[in-house]
Write a protein that holds these residues in place. Sequence first.
Motif, short mmCIF file in Angstrom:
data_model
loop_
_atom_site.label_atom_id
_atom_site.label_comp_id
_atom_site.label_asym_id
_atom_site.label_seq_id
_atom_site.Cartn_x
_atom_site.Cartn_y
_atom_site.Cartn_z
N VAL A 158 0.87 -1.18 0.00
CA VAL A 158 0.00 0.00 0.00
C VAL A 158 0.90 1.23 0.00
CG1 VAL A 158 -1.79 1.30 1.21
CG2 VAL A 158 -1.68 -1.19 1.46
N TYR A 159 0.60 2.14 -0.91
CA TYR A 159 1.32 3.42 -0.97
C TYR A 159 0.34 4.55 -0.68
CZ TYR A 159 5.37 1.30 -3.27
OH TYR A 159 6.47 0.54 -3.56
N ASP A 160 0.84 5.52 0.04
CA ASP A 160 0.17 6.81 0.19
C ASP A 160 1.01 7.75 -0.67
OD1 ASP A 160 -0.98 9.20 0.84
OD2 ASP A 160 -0.56 9.09 2.99
N ASN A 161 0.55 8.02 -1.88
CA ASN A 161 1.35 8.69 -2.91
C ASN A 161 2.61 7.85 -3.15
OD1 ASN A 161 -0.40 10.93 -3.45
ND2 ASN A 161 0.20 11.75 -1.47
N GLU A 162 3.78 8.37 -2.88
CA GLU A 162 5.05 7.65 -3.11
C GLU A 162 5.54 6.92 -1.86
OE1 GLU A 162 6.95 7.79 -6.12
OE2 GLU A 162 5.17 8.73 -7.00
N LYS A 163 4.83 7.08 -0.74
CA LYS A 163 5.28 6.56 0.54
C LYS A 163 4.70 5.16 0.80
CE LYS A 163 5.27 7.88 5.41
NZ LYS A 163 4.78 8.88 6.38
N LEU A 164 5.59 4.18 1.03
CA LEU A 164 5.18 2.82 1.36
C LEU A 164 4.65 2.79 2.80
CD1 LEU A 164 5.08 -0.20 0.55
CD2 LEU A 164 7.39 -0.40 1.50
N VAL A 165 3.38 2.41 2.97
CA VAL A 165 2.77 2.44 4.30
C VAL A 165 2.24 1.09 4.76
CG1 VAL A 165 2.23 4.90 4.13
CG2 VAL A 165 0.50 3.20 3.47
N GLY A 166 2.19 0.10 3.86
CA GLY A 166 1.68 -1.21 4.24
C GLY A 166 2.23 -2.31 3.37
N VAL A 167 2.28 -3.51 3.96
CA VAL A 167 2.81 -4.68 3.26
C VAL A 167 2.05 -5.92 3.69
CG1 VAL A 167 4.61 -5.04 5.01
CG2 VAL A 167 4.92 -5.99 2.72
N CYS A 168 1.91 -6.87 2.78
CA CYS A 168 1.32 -8.17 3.09
C CYS A 168 1.85 -9.17 2.07
CB CYS A 168 -0.21 -8.11 3.03
SG CYS A 168 -0.99 -9.69 3.45
N GLY A 169 2.59 -10.15 2.56
CA GLY A 169 3.06 -11.21 1.68
C GLY A 169 1.92 -12.15 1.34
N LEU A 170 2.01 -12.78 0.18
CA LEU A 170 0.99 -13.73 -0.27
C LEU A 170 1.68 -15.01 -0.76
CD1 LEU A 170 -1.20 -11.24 -2.34
CD2 LEU A 170 -1.68 -12.09 -0.03
N TRP A 171 1.40 -16.12 -0.09
CA TRP A 171 1.93 -17.43 -0.48
C TRP A 171 0.82 -18.19 -1.20
CZ3 TRP A 171 6.92 -18.51 -0.03
CH2 TRP A 171 7.68 -17.79 0.90
N PHE A 172 1.12 -18.72 -2.38
CA PHE A 172 0.14 -19.43 -3.18
C PHE A 172 0.46 -20.92 -3.24
CE2 PHE A 172 0.28 -15.07 -4.66
CZ PHE A 172 -1.05 -14.75 -4.80
N CYS A 173 -0.58 -21.76 -3.04
CA CYS A 173 -0.38 -23.20 -3.14
C CYS A 173 -1.73 -23.88 -3.35
CB CYS A 173 0.30 -23.75 -1.88
SG CYS A 173 -0.70 -23.67 -0.39
N THR A 174 -1.69 -25.19 -3.53
CA THR A 174 -2.90 -26.01 -3.58
C THR A 174 -2.81 -27.02 -2.44
OG1 THR A 174 -3.05 -25.77 -5.98
CG2 THR A 174 -4.28 -27.59 -4.99
N ARG A 175 -3.85 -27.06 -1.63
CA ARG A 175 -3.88 -27.96 -0.47
C ARG A 175 -4.98 -29.01 -0.70
NH1 ARG A 175 -0.95 -25.36 3.67
NH2 ARG A 175 -0.80 -23.12 3.43
N HIS A 176 -4.71 -30.22 -0.23
CA HIS A 176 -5.67 -31.31 -0.46
C HIS A 176 -7.02 -31.05 0.22
CE1 HIS A 176 -4.18 -32.45 3.54
NE2 HIS A 176 -5.27 -33.16 3.66
N TYR A 177 -7.04 -30.34 1.32
CA TYR A 177 -8.28 -30.16 2.08
C TYR A 177 -9.03 -28.88 1.72
CZ TYR A 177 -5.33 -27.12 4.94
OH TYR A 177 -4.47 -26.14 5.36
N SER A 178 -8.38 -27.96 1.01
CA SER A 178 -9.08 -26.70 0.73
C SER A 178 -9.00 -26.24 -0.72
CB SER A 178 -8.54 -25.59 1.64
OG SER A 178 -7.16 -25.38 1.40
N GLY A 179 -8.16 -26.87 -1.51
CA GLY A 179 -8.03 -26.46 -2.90
C GLY A 179 -6.98 -25.36 -3.08
N ARG A 180 -7.20 -24.53 -4.08
CA ARG A 180 -6.26 -23.44 -4.37
C ARG A 180 -6.33 -22.42 -3.25
NH1 ARG A 180 -5.89 -21.26 -10.12
NH2 ARG A 180 -3.81 -20.91 -9.31
N SER A 181 -5.21 -22.23 -2.57
CA SER A 181 -5.17 -21.48 -1.32
C SER A 181 -4.12 -20.37 -1.37
CB SER A 181 -4.85 -22.46 -0.19
OG SER A 181 -4.68 -21.78 1.03
#
Length: 141
Positions: A50-73
């Motif tokens: 997340v940027y507020d104009n040019e300033k970085l103010v937030g971050v969230c990593g995202l890991w992608f996988c497929t799990r046998h019990y839930s599917g594409r996660s």
Amino acid sequence: MSYIFKILDKEKIHTVVPLVYKLNEGKISKTILKQRFSEMISNNYECAVVYDNEKLVGVCGLWFCTRHYSGRSVEPDHLYIKKSYRGNGLGKQFFDWIYNYVNDKGYEVMELNTYVSNSASHKFYFNEGFKILGFHFLKKL
């Protein structure tokens, strides 16, 4: 206020290190974080920011996988928003953007871990409709 939500270009991954360093309360050195992010970015990982104009103010990593019990996660990881930006709905806006982004990629579920001591995050995730499924265990080797 108008924010910019996007996936960070892989070449800019180290720009999130100061925020993740604060999230971990300085328990992991910036040097180690840089090394780990360099490796993470080459594995089913993307970094939403997340940027507020040019300033970085937030971050969230995202890991992608497929799990046998839930599917594409997708697993959000190391969510952090600068303290001065908290309490105004930015986290909700950020997650709404993330939900749309991962849904457009064809992912079916979202799972995450949060520290037991982080009660503010528990409230946020419960309000977002997350349910507790189990325990996360860790053993250092």
